[in-house]
Design a protein around this motif. Structure first.
Motif, PDB file in Angstrom:
ATOM      1  N   GLU A  52      84.518 115.820  21.158  1.00 40.86           N
ATOM      2  CA  GLU A  52      83.082 115.627  20.960  1.00 40.86           C
ATOM      3  C   GLU A  52      82.361 115.417  22.290  1.00 40.86           C
ATOM      4  OE1 GLU A  52      81.278 116.124  18.260  1.00 40.86           O
ATOM      5  OE2 GLU A  52      83.182 116.825  17.439  1.00 40.86           O
ATOM      6  N   GLU A  53      83.034 114.717  23.228  1.00 46.88           N
ATOM      7  CA  GLU A  53      82.425 114.519  24.543  1.00 46.88           C
ATOM      8  C   GLU A  53      82.322 115.838  25.313  1.00 46.88           C
ATOM      9  OE1 GLU A  53      83.719 110.080  25.922  1.00 46.88           O
ATOM     10  OE2 GLU A  53      85.339 111.518  25.614  1.00 46.88           O
ATOM     11  N   VAL A  54      83.334 116.681  25.148  1.00 45.00           N
ATOM     12  CA  VAL A  54      83.302 117.992  25.792  1.00 45.00           C
ATOM     13  C   VAL A  54      82.143 118.816  25.253  1.00 45.00           C
ATOM     14  CG1 VAL A  54      84.536 120.176  26.081  1.00 45.00           C
ATOM     15  CG2 VAL A  54      85.764 118.027  26.316  1.00 45.00           C
ATOM     16  N   ARG A  55      81.985 118.793  23.933  1.00 48.18           N
ATOM     17  CA  ARG A  55      80.874 119.533  23.336  1.00 48.18           C
ATOM     18  C   ARG A  55      79.538 118.979  23.799  1.00 48.18           C
ATOM     19  NH1 ARG A  55      83.461 119.832  17.240  1.00 48.18           N
ATOM     20  NH2 ARG A  55      84.756 121.701  17.585  1.00 48.18           N
ATOM     21  N   ALA A  56      79.454 117.649  23.920  1.00 52.61           N
ATOM     22  CA  ALA A  56      78.220 117.037  24.400  1.00 52.61           C
ATOM     23  C   ALA A  56      77.942 117.437  25.844  1.00 52.61           C
ATOM     24  CB  ALA A  56      78.313 115.519  24.285  1.00 52.61           C
ATOM     25  N   CYS A  57      78.998 117.532  26.648  1.00 57.02           N
ATOM     26  CA  CYS A  57      78.860 117.967  28.039  1.00 57.02           C
ATOM     27  C   CYS A  57      78.332 119.402  28.090  1.00 57.02           C
ATOM     28  CB  CYS A  57      80.210 117.855  28.735  1.00 57.02           C
ATOM     29  SG  CYS A  57      80.170 118.157  30.503  1.00 57.02           S
ATOM     30  N   PHE A  58      78.860 120.254  27.217  1.00 58.68           N
ATOM     31  CA  PHE A  58      78.396 121.643  27.134  1.00 58.68           C
ATOM     32  C   PHE A  58      76.918 121.681  26.745  1.00 58.68           C
ATOM     33  CE2 PHE A  58      77.592 125.353  24.385  1.00 58.68           C
ATOM     34  CZ  PHE A  58      77.846 126.381  25.283  1.00 58.68           C
ATOM     35  N   ARG A  59      76.535 120.886  25.743  1.00 59.16           N
ATOM     36  CA  ARG A  59      75.131 120.868  25.310  1.00 59.16           C
ATOM     37  C   ARG A  59      74.214 120.381  26.427  1.00 59.16           C
ATOM     38  NH1 ARG A  59      77.513 118.988  20.495  1.00 59.16           N
ATOM     39  NH2 ARG A  59      77.012 116.828  21.011  1.00 59.16           N
ATOM     40  N   ARG A  60      74.671 119.373  27.178  1.00 59.57           N
ATOM     41  CA  ARG A  60      73.867 118.901  28.307  1.00 59.57           C
ATOM     42  C   ARG A  60      73.659 120.020  29.327  1.00 59.57           C
ATOM     43  NH1 ARG A  60      76.614 114.074  27.792  1.00 59.57           N
ATOM     44  NH2 ARG A  60      78.132 114.642  29.392  1.00 59.57           N
ATOM     45  N   GLY A  61      74.713 120.803  29.530  1.00 58.17           N
ATOM     46  CA  GLY A  61      74.580 121.932  30.446  1.00 58.17           C
ATOM     47  C   GLY A  61      73.496 122.889  30.000  1.00 58.17           C
ATOM     48  N   LEU A  62      73.430 123.159  28.698  1.00 60.24           N
ATOM     49  CA  LEU A  62      72.395 124.046  28.176  1.00 60.24           C
ATOM     50  C   LEU A  62      71.008 123.437  28.356  1.00 60.24           C
ATOM     51  CD1 LEU A  62      73.936 125.400  24.845  1.00 60.24           C
ATOM     52  CD2 LEU A  62      74.161 126.293  27.161  1.00 60.24           C
ATOM     53  N   GLU A  63      70.912 122.136  28.105  1.00 61.89           N
ATOM     54  CA  GLU A  63      69.615 121.469  28.250  1.00 61.89           C
ATOM     55  C   GLU A  63      69.146 121.495  29.701  1.00 61.89           C
ATOM     56  OE1 GLU A  63      70.623 117.724  26.592  1.00 61.89           O
ATOM     57  OE2 GLU A  63      70.552 118.448  24.515  1.00 61.89           O
ATOM     58  N   TYR A  64      70.066 121.259  30.629  1.00 61.92           N
ATOM     59  CA  TYR A  64      69.698 121.311  32.042  1.00 61.92           C
ATOM     60  C   TYR A  64      69.296 122.730  32.456  1.00 61.92           C
ATOM     61  CZ  TYR A  64      71.477 116.560  32.815  1.00 61.92           C
ATOM     62  OH  TYR A  64      71.675 115.200  32.784  1.00 61.92           O
ATOM     63  N   ALA A  65      70.022 123.726  31.946  1.00 61.92           N
ATOM     64  CA  ALA A  65      69.672 125.110  32.278  1.00 61.92           C
ATOM     65  C   ALA A  65      68.273 125.441  31.775  1.00 61.92           C
ATOM     66  CB  ALA A  65      70.697 126.072  31.683  1.00 61.92           C
ATOM     67  N   ASP A  66      67.946 124.995  30.561  1.00 63.16           N
ATOM     68  CA  ASP A  66      66.621 125.237  29.994  1.00 63.16           C
ATOM     69  C   ASP A  66      65.538 124.570  30.826  1.00 63.16           C
ATOM     70  OD1 ASP A  66      64.814 126.100  27.749  1.00 63.16           O
ATOM     71  OD2 ASP A  66      64.538 123.936  27.603  1.00 63.16           O
ATOM     72  N   ALA A  67      65.908 123.451  31.484  1.00 65.44           N
ATOM     73  CA  ALA A  67      64.950 122.718  32.313  1.00 65.44           C
ATOM     74  C   ALA A  67      64.976 123.168  33.772  1.00 65.44           C
ATOM     75  CB  ALA A  67      65.238 121.219  32.224  1.00 65.44           C
ATOM     76  N   CYS A  68      65.635 124.296  34.040  1.00 58.93           N
ATOM     77  CA  CYS A  68      65.708 124.862  35.396  1.00 58.93           C
ATOM     78  C   CYS A  68      66.495 123.992  36.366  1.00 58.93           C
ATOM     79  CB  CYS A  68      64.316 125.138  35.972  1.00 58.93           C
ATOM     80  SG  CYS A  68      63.333 126.266  34.958  1.00 58.93           S
ATOM     81  N   LEU A  69      67.304 123.079  35.843  1.00 64.50           N
ATOM     82  CA  LEU A  69      68.198 122.271  36.674  1.00 64.50           C
ATOM     83  C   LEU A  69      69.543 122.980  36.745  1.00 64.50           C
ATOM     84  CD1 LEU A  69      67.337 118.733  35.237  1.00 64.50           C
ATOM     85  CD2 LEU A  69      66.653 119.645  37.467  1.00 64.50           C
ATOM     86  N   TYR A  70      69.572 124.076  37.475  1.00 66.56           N
ATOM     87  CA  TYR A  70      70.739 124.954  37.429  1.00 66.56           C
ATOM     88  C   TYR A  70      71.972 124.329  38.070  1.00 66.56           C
ATOM     89  CZ  TYR A  70      66.951 128.163  36.395  1.00 66.56           C
ATOM     90  OH  TYR A  70      65.848 128.751  35.856  1.00 66.56           O
ATOM     91  N   GLU A  71      71.766 123.545  39.129  1.00 62.60           N
ATOM     92  CA  GLU A  71      72.917 122.893  39.760  1.00 62.60           C
ATOM     93  C   GLU A  71      73.572 121.896  38.796  1.00 62.60           C
ATOM     94  OE1 GLU A  71      69.950 124.109  42.913  1.00 62.60           O
ATOM     95  OE2 GLU A  71      69.848 123.025  41.004  1.00 62.60           O
ATOM     96  N   GLU A  72      72.736 121.096  38.142  1.00 59.86           N
ATOM     97  CA  GLU A  72      73.258 120.129  37.182  1.00 59.86           C
ATOM     98  C   GLU A  72      73.884 120.827  35.976  1.00 59.86           C
ATOM     99  OE1 GLU A  72      69.968 118.143  39.504  1.00 59.86           O
ATOM    100  OE2 GLU A  72      70.361 120.121  38.668  1.00 59.86           O
ATOM    101  N   ALA A  73      73.267 121.930  35.556  1.00 60.50           N
ATOM    102  CA  ALA A  73      73.821 122.695  34.437  1.00 60.50           C
ATOM    103  C   ALA A  73      75.204 123.227  34.783  1.00 60.50           C
ATOM    104  CB  ALA A  73      72.885 123.861  34.089  1.00 60.50           C
ATOM    105  N   ALA A  74      75.344 123.783  35.974  1.00 64.84           N
ATOM    106  CA  ALA A  74      76.646 124.306  36.396  1.00 64.84           C
ATOM    107  C   ALA A  74      77.685 123.194  36.425  1.00 64.84           C
ATOM    108  CB  ALA A  74      76.528 124.962  37.767  1.00 64.84           C
ATOM    109  N   ASP A  75      77.307 122.014  36.905  1.00 68.28           N
ATOM    110  CA  ASP A  75      78.231 120.883  36.967  1.00 68.28           C
ATOM    111  C   ASP A  75      78.752 120.535  35.579  1.00 68.28           C
ATOM    112  OD1 ASP A  75      79.572 118.798  38.381  1.00 68.28           O
ATOM    113  OD2 ASP A  75      78.066 117.368  37.694  1.00 68.28           O
ATOM    114  N   CYS A  76      77.843 120.419  34.613  1.00 72.75           N
ATOM    115  CA  CYS A  76      78.250 120.081  33.241  1.00 72.75           C
ATOM    116  C   CYS A  76      79.119 121.176  32.625  1.00 72.75           C
ATOM    117  CB  CYS A  76      77.020 119.851  32.371  1.00 72.75           C
ATOM    118  SG  CYS A  76      76.152 118.313  32.687  1.00 72.75           S
TER     119      CYS A  76
END
Length: 245
Positions: free
Chosen positions: A77-101
């Motif tokens: 579940e934490e892995v899935r949450a990490c993946f979802r955070r990556g999508l949210e960061y990508a949508d917010a143009c935080l590409y570096e943070e998205a890549a990290d997640c």
């Protein structure tokens, strides 16, 4: 080209939001302190990127060094949450943070076509076309019938100046999903750039017939500049533009 939008909505354009983020980072001189994350969260809230803003606030409060826990200790579940955070960061143009997640989700075992596809889009936005292409092809290894990955791959290799491969990729997408308006639109762009104006107009006509609606972008897309003065292009626009109806 009209593929892998950099943002899926909000009150600020993705281009302006990215500029504001870069300005804030320069102001903070690369020091990612809790104060930086709070200021960045305020910017994201203003832009309507609420999930990403909430994640950053949590990040600031916990003073984490990375954007998700050590991948070796993540549960499913934490892995899935990490993946979802990556999508949210990508949508917010935080590409570096998205890549990290997304990389941490991948390292923790979330090795799926979706993870590689999203990483491909993020790395494309960061200008790392080599990694973008690698992850796009990995996505297709996992799911060879995933037409959006072919569309994304076409846009990546186009930026590398390999138009024949772009055309091949988007035609692969259309062989999987023959009703995809975005794929026809991208095909029109690549053919126009290659100097094949009549086939480009055929593809553009198909895109409009299949439901491509972003006429505002079509009218200013530089990929289609070679078609602007052609009578057939003008007729297509008159027929499909309700303002001229």
């Amino acid at each position: 080209v009209y593929s892998f939008p950099e943002s899926t909505g909000g009150v600020m354009s993705p281009f302006l939001l990215r500029e504001e983020i870069q300005t804030l980072r320069e102001k903070r001189q690369g020091v990612l302190s809790p104060e930086y994350y709070r200021e960045l969260s305020d910017l994201l809230l203003t832009a309507g990127k609420i999930p990403a803003a909430m994640n950053l606030l949590e990040h600031a409060l916990l003073n984490r060094e990375r954007f998700s826990p050590n991948p070796s200790v993540l549960g499913l579940e934490e892995v899935r949450a990490c993946f979802r955070r990556g999508l949210e960061y990508a949508d917010a143009c935080l590409y570096e943070e998205a890549a990290d997640c997304l990389i941490q989700a991948l390292e923790a075992g979330y090795d799926t076509f979706e993870t590689h596809y999203c990483l491909a889009g993020v790395y494309k936005s960061l200008g790392n076309l080599n990694l973008a292409g690698q992850h796009c092809r990995k996505s297709l290894e996992h799911y060879p019938a995933f037409s959006p990955a072919f569309i994304l791959l076409g846009s990546i290799v186009k930026l590398e100046g390999r138009l024949p491969e772009s055309i091949d990729a988007v035609r692969q997408a259309l062989s999987i999903d023959p009703d995809c308006a975005a794929a026809y639109y991208d095909l029109a762009c690549y053919l126009a750039l290659a100097g094949d104006r009549e086939p480009a107009l055929d593809a553009l006509e198909q895109a409009l017939a299949k439901g491509f609606e972003d006429l505002e972008w079509l009218l200013r897309d530089p990929d289609l500049d070679s078609l602007r003065k052609l009578l057939r292009y003008e007729l297509l626009l008159r027929f499909h533009n309700p303002k001229n109806g």
